[in-house]
Scaffold this motif. Structure first.
Motif: not given
Length: 507
Positions: A335-337, A358-361, A367-372, A378-379
């Motif tokens: 959230c900070h970044y 939006h971020l291009g990930v 993928y569940g919310w944890g993997r996302l 990481e991005k």
């Protein structure tokens, strides 16, 4: 000292130089003096330089009065022949020292033979200590022998091995001509020794576990596959020793560690090598918070002991291991970044999937919310973690061996340590509930069946060990190679591996 290195003559074909050296070796064979093995060394160059460093106290007169007789052996790095006297620089494992040779002292026949010796040859010398008019500590030789004839010329001493790939392939040459490279690997050894001493002093027991596994486990990674011919059995090179070490904790070895070689069939980069070194440890009755404390203490103490300080420079960036390391939840860091992402979004698959788009990930359907959340971290976050930072509260989905939080469903008691955007360590409170672990293994098997090459297998014996009973335990893995990169200011993992992985040379 002027160097008469063959490589200072670029127009001369290297093959011609090698042929000349082979001819010299042939003559030595005919004389029956090639490759002798009876020279006895009594001193080392670096020790002499340290002992007699004070030129005022150890003047030429004082050295002569002491009358220390030395026998050294080393590789010739430079030579300057001046009629009936010559200066030679040799290097051994401890450092370099100058030799002073005179035909009258070593014998005219030997002196004449010496004139034909080459840079790179290994020689033995006996003599006494002296100082030159410029104050340089030297060995005044009274006997000298050629011990090993070098058939290949060394690189020019002013340029060394300019080709980085050649440096890695020919590490034996790199170590000869690059003292700073040699120093890195001396420091690496000292770092590992200091870590062992630190753990031994706290009642940890060093153990060894198998490197060939029936079932790959302990990390989400793609393994190397091998085959045992006699048993007609497929085996895997270990991706981590974790499951074996925790079996030992079950068996009552409550504090164990292993400094181990792991193998992962993955990409090669400045941070990754197919085989690498890890410190893994497990401490019964410790939580991940206590393991964080241990991680911070061992890294800080080893830095202080080995390099004498905690303020470092890594790739031009100032790093300080002295202050308390920051401890930051993964969702808070995300959230900070990413101000557009809320804390609530961090546990919502739909919200995170939208942010990923939006971020291009790249996002897979399973993928569940944890993997996302991890993908977003990481991005957008990882590379900005410059000073030592523990990222905590990893999702269960990406932490198949970590204990789930007692207060936050879907979150584990886990941390990773980052410095300059690089993961240095990973630790957590271990999952010791056999039924929960079995369910997570089954989820990993489902992921593997869906095409995830890095997902874990189901290890029934490990579940059986947990059913015997694993006490509450904290575990830690520290990447030795990356820690050495940090403490020696090296940008690539290849710079801290003596023999990094390289593609075979063509031809």
């Amino acid at each position: 000292m002027t160097d008469q290195n063959d490589n200072n003559l670029p127009a001369v074909n290297e093959n011609h130089l090698i042929a000349e050296r082979r001819a010299k070796l042939s003559a030595l064979r005919e004389q029956g003096v090639a490759f002798p093995n009876d020279f006895q060394r009594t001193h080392y160059a670096g020790d002499l330089q340290a002992t007699y460093a004070d030129a005022e106290h150890w003047s030429s007169e004082a050295l002569q009065a002491e009358g220390t007789h030395v026998a050294l052996a080393g590789r010739v790095l430079a030579k300057r022949v001046m009629g009936k006297a010559s200066f030679v620089q040799i290097q051994d494992m401890s450092g370099r020292v100058q030799l002073f040779l005179q035909g009258a002292a070593v014998g005219e026949a030997v002196y004449e033979a010496f004139k034909g010796w080459d840079i790179g040859d290994i020689i033995g010398v006996q003599g006494s200590l002296m100082r030159t008019r410029t104050g340089e500590l030297s060995v005044k030789a009274n006997a000298i022998r050629l011990l090993t004839k070098s058939l290949r010329p060394l690189p020019d001493k002013w340029h060394g091995l300019a080709d980085v790939e050649q440096r890695y392939r020919q590490r034996y040459v790199d170590l000869i001509v690059s003292p700073d490279v040699h120093a890195v690997f001396v420091l690496r050894s000292r770092i590992i020794r200091a870590m062992r001493s630190w753990l031994d002093a706290r009642n940890f027991l060093e153990v060894e576990t198998p490197m060939m596994h029936y079932i790959p486990g302990g990390a989400t990674a793609r393994p190397f596959v091998t085959h045992h011919n006699a048993l007609d059995l497929q085996l895997y090179l270990r991706v981590a020793p974790e499951l074996y070490l925790k079996r030992l904790v079950v068996g009552g070895m409550e504090r164990v560690y292993e400094i181990n070689r792991n193998f992962r069939n993955e990409g090669v980069s400045t941070r990754h090598n197919p085989e690498f070194t890890m410190l893994e440890l497990y401490q019964a009755y410790a939580t991940y918070v206590e393991i964080m404390d241990l991680t911070e203490a061992v890294i800080r103490d080893v830095a202080t002991q080995v390099i004498g300080r905690t303020d470092l420079s890594w790739e031009g960036t100032a790093i300080d291991l002295g202050p308390a390391f920051r401890r930051w939840r993964m969702d808070e860091a995300v959230c900070h970044y990413n101000p557009q992402i809320s804390i609530a979004d961090c546990s919502s698959r739909d919200a995170l999937a939208a942010h990923c788009a939006h971020l291009g990930v790249h996002v897979k359907a399973d993928y569940g919310w944890g993997r996302l959340l991890l993908e977003v971290f990481e991005k957008t976050v990882e590379h900005d973690l410059i000073q030592p930072t523990f990222i905590t509260h990893y999702p269960v989905e990406v932490s198949p061996l970590a204990r789930e939080s007692d207060t936050e469903p879907g979150i584990t008691d886990r941390f990773e340590l980052f410095v300059l955007g690089r993961e240095i360590a990973n630790g957590f409170s271990e999952l010791n509930d056999p039924e929960d672990q079995a369910a997570r293994f089954r989820a990993q098997v489902d992921a593997k069946d869906s095409g995830d090459d890095e997902a874990m297998h189901f290890d029934a014996d490990y579940i059986r060990a947990l059913e015997v009973g694993l006490p509450p335990t904290g575990g830690l893995g520290i990447g030795i190679d990356r820690l050495v990169m940090l403490l020696t200011d090296r940008p690539s993992i290849r710079d801290v591996l003596l023999f990094p992985y390289m593609r075979p040379e063509a031809g």
